[in-house]
Design a protein around this motif. Structure first.
Motif, PDB file in Angstrom:
ATOM      1  N   VAL A  54     -12.359   4.436  -2.378  1.00  0.00           N
ATOM      2  CA  VAL A  54     -12.095   4.559  -1.240  1.00  0.00           C
ATOM      3  C   VAL A  54     -13.467   5.700  -0.991  1.00  0.00           C
ATOM      4  CG1 VAL A  54     -10.224   4.945   0.926  1.00  0.00           C
ATOM      5  CG2 VAL A  54     -10.359   2.930  -0.970  1.00  0.00           C
ATOM      6  N   GLN A  99      -4.643  -8.392  -2.942  1.00  0.00           N
ATOM      7  CA  GLN A  99      -3.922  -7.391  -2.871  1.00  0.00           C
ATOM      8  C   GLN A  99      -2.985  -8.349  -1.766  1.00  0.00           C
ATOM      9  OE1 GLN A  99      -6.140  -6.045   0.944  1.00  0.00           O
ATOM     10  NE2 GLN A  99      -7.401  -4.088  -0.254  1.00  0.00           N
ATOM     11  N   GLY A 105      -8.289   1.621   1.575  1.00  0.00           N
ATOM     12  CA  GLY A 105      -7.926   0.231   0.664  1.00  0.00           C
ATOM     13  C   GLY A 105      -7.629  -1.621   1.436  1.00  0.00           C
ATOM     14  N   GLY A 139       1.322  -0.719  -0.459  1.00  0.00           N
ATOM     15  CA  GLY A 139       0.254   0.321  -0.012  1.00  0.00           C
ATOM     16  C   GLY A 139       1.206   1.067   0.270  1.00  0.00           C
TER      17      GLY A 139
END
Length: 357
Positions: free
Chosen positions: A169, A324, A142, A73
């Protein structure tokens, strides 16, 4: 006794309650702390300020703490959680228009997560056939419990977030306006923002998080990992204040006063009655439906505060479902290491006289 100043960031959600109570009811002061609470506008701001030590500790999404520790991230910021701050308390809300469309397509009990997901799949297929843009759902960050709950719900209808349904988001305080403006068709977030959307006449609550997963991991008290080792007295004092706040918060006769604390302009800045109903588990649903009663809709009890390393496994599974990360044994060990049950037990044993509610 020397007073220790701690600057702690939080987001305006009902689940910041134990930090607010630690300050406003004097539990922090009794531990020799001067607690400064700072309201933030986004989870990324809060994470970044904790990382550069503008905050000593923070009210934090558990998955965000894991993501930062893993360095996914965009930020590498090892974090540790000696306590959780709550379990449960989230919900999924749709715009009134989308809820009405879902209701017309429902072939079972819309309160059943599988039936509602099938109705949603039918709505997605109908829009695709008509050449309409995909629906847009939002979560608050996220890396959050809310994304993984959305993914679990959509999977029941054979849908994938980010493919069949767009994802965006939206920080918690902005969800109501985003829904009202048509920017998003629905969102998953923690209390009180689902109730706020219903009260504003722009949303209808479809499911509470407990419909998908009871005792669901949510927020933690996050510190920089090195500070947990470097500042054990500060960690223990704030932990003790939060444990005392937990015992106080679990008494229904305190809910009214608790709601007053949370409704303040520098806290949630929402009507006290709205917050008090949530604390009692009375949820307004919208779309001309009666309120729904959910006992222990949001948990602040002592067991809810115990950081459970098994929760890291659920978070990693959610991250994989959302595309992710690909979890490895090393990643799993790092993620589990964010939660510190031994520290929690140490704080608890040092304050064993605390009542359990």
């Amino acid at each position: 006794m020397t007073t220790l100043h701690l600057r702690v960031g939080f987001m305006p959600l009902v689940d910041c309650a134990l930090l607010v109570l630690a300050k406003d009811e004097g539990f922090a002061e009794a531990e020799g702390l001067h607690l400064e609470l700072v309201r933030e506008v986004s989870w990324s701001n809060l994470r970044d300020k904790l990382n550069v030590r503008l905050f000593d500790a923070a009210h934090m999404l558990g998955p965000a703490a894991i993501a930062a520790t893993l360095g996914i991230g965009g930020v590498k910021a090892p974090m540790a959680a000696p306590l959780a701050l709550n379990r449960d308390g989230a919900a999924i809300t749709l715009s009134l228009r989308r809820f009405e469309e879902l209701s017309r397509l429902d072939e079972g009990d819309l309160g059943d997560t599988a039936a509602s997901a099938r109705a949603l799949a039918a709505l997605v297929a109908r829009r695709r056939a008509a050449g309409l843009p995909p629906l847009t759902f939002a979560a608050v960050f996220g890396f959050s419990t809310h994304i993984y709950l959305l993914c679990e719900w959509l999977e029941k209808g054979g849908l994938k977030l980010g493919e069949d349904v767009r994802f965006e988001v939206v920080p918690p305080p902005q969800t109501v306006e985003a829904l009202a403006s048509g920017r998003i068709d629905g969102f998953c977030a923690g209390a009180p923002w689902n109730s706020a959307a219903v009260a504003a006449g722009v949303g209808a609550m479809v499911h509470a998080s407990v419909d998908l997963r009871r005792n669901c991991h949510d927020k933690v008290l996050a510190w920089r990992a090195d500070d947990v080792q470097r500042r054990p007295a500060a960690v223990a004092k704030l932990g003790a204040a939060i444990l005392k706040a937990s015992a106080w918060a679990c008494r229904p006769e305190n809910f009214s006063r608790m709601a007053q604390h949370l409704s303040a302009p520098d806290r949630l800045a929402l009507p006290t009655p709205l917050i008090e109903r949530i604390l009692h588990g009375e949820l307004i649903q919208g779309a001309d439906r009666p309120p729904r009663q959910i006992d222990h809709f949001i948990r602040f009890d002592r067991e809810a505060l115990r950081p459970d390393q098994d929760d890291a496994d659920w978070v990693l599974a959610g991250m994989e479902r959302a595309g992710q990360i690909v979890a490895t044994p090393q990643i799993r060990d790092i993620a589990r290491g964010v939660f510190l049950p031994a520290h929690f037990e140490g704080i608890l044993s040092a304050h064993s006289i605390l009542p359990k509610y």
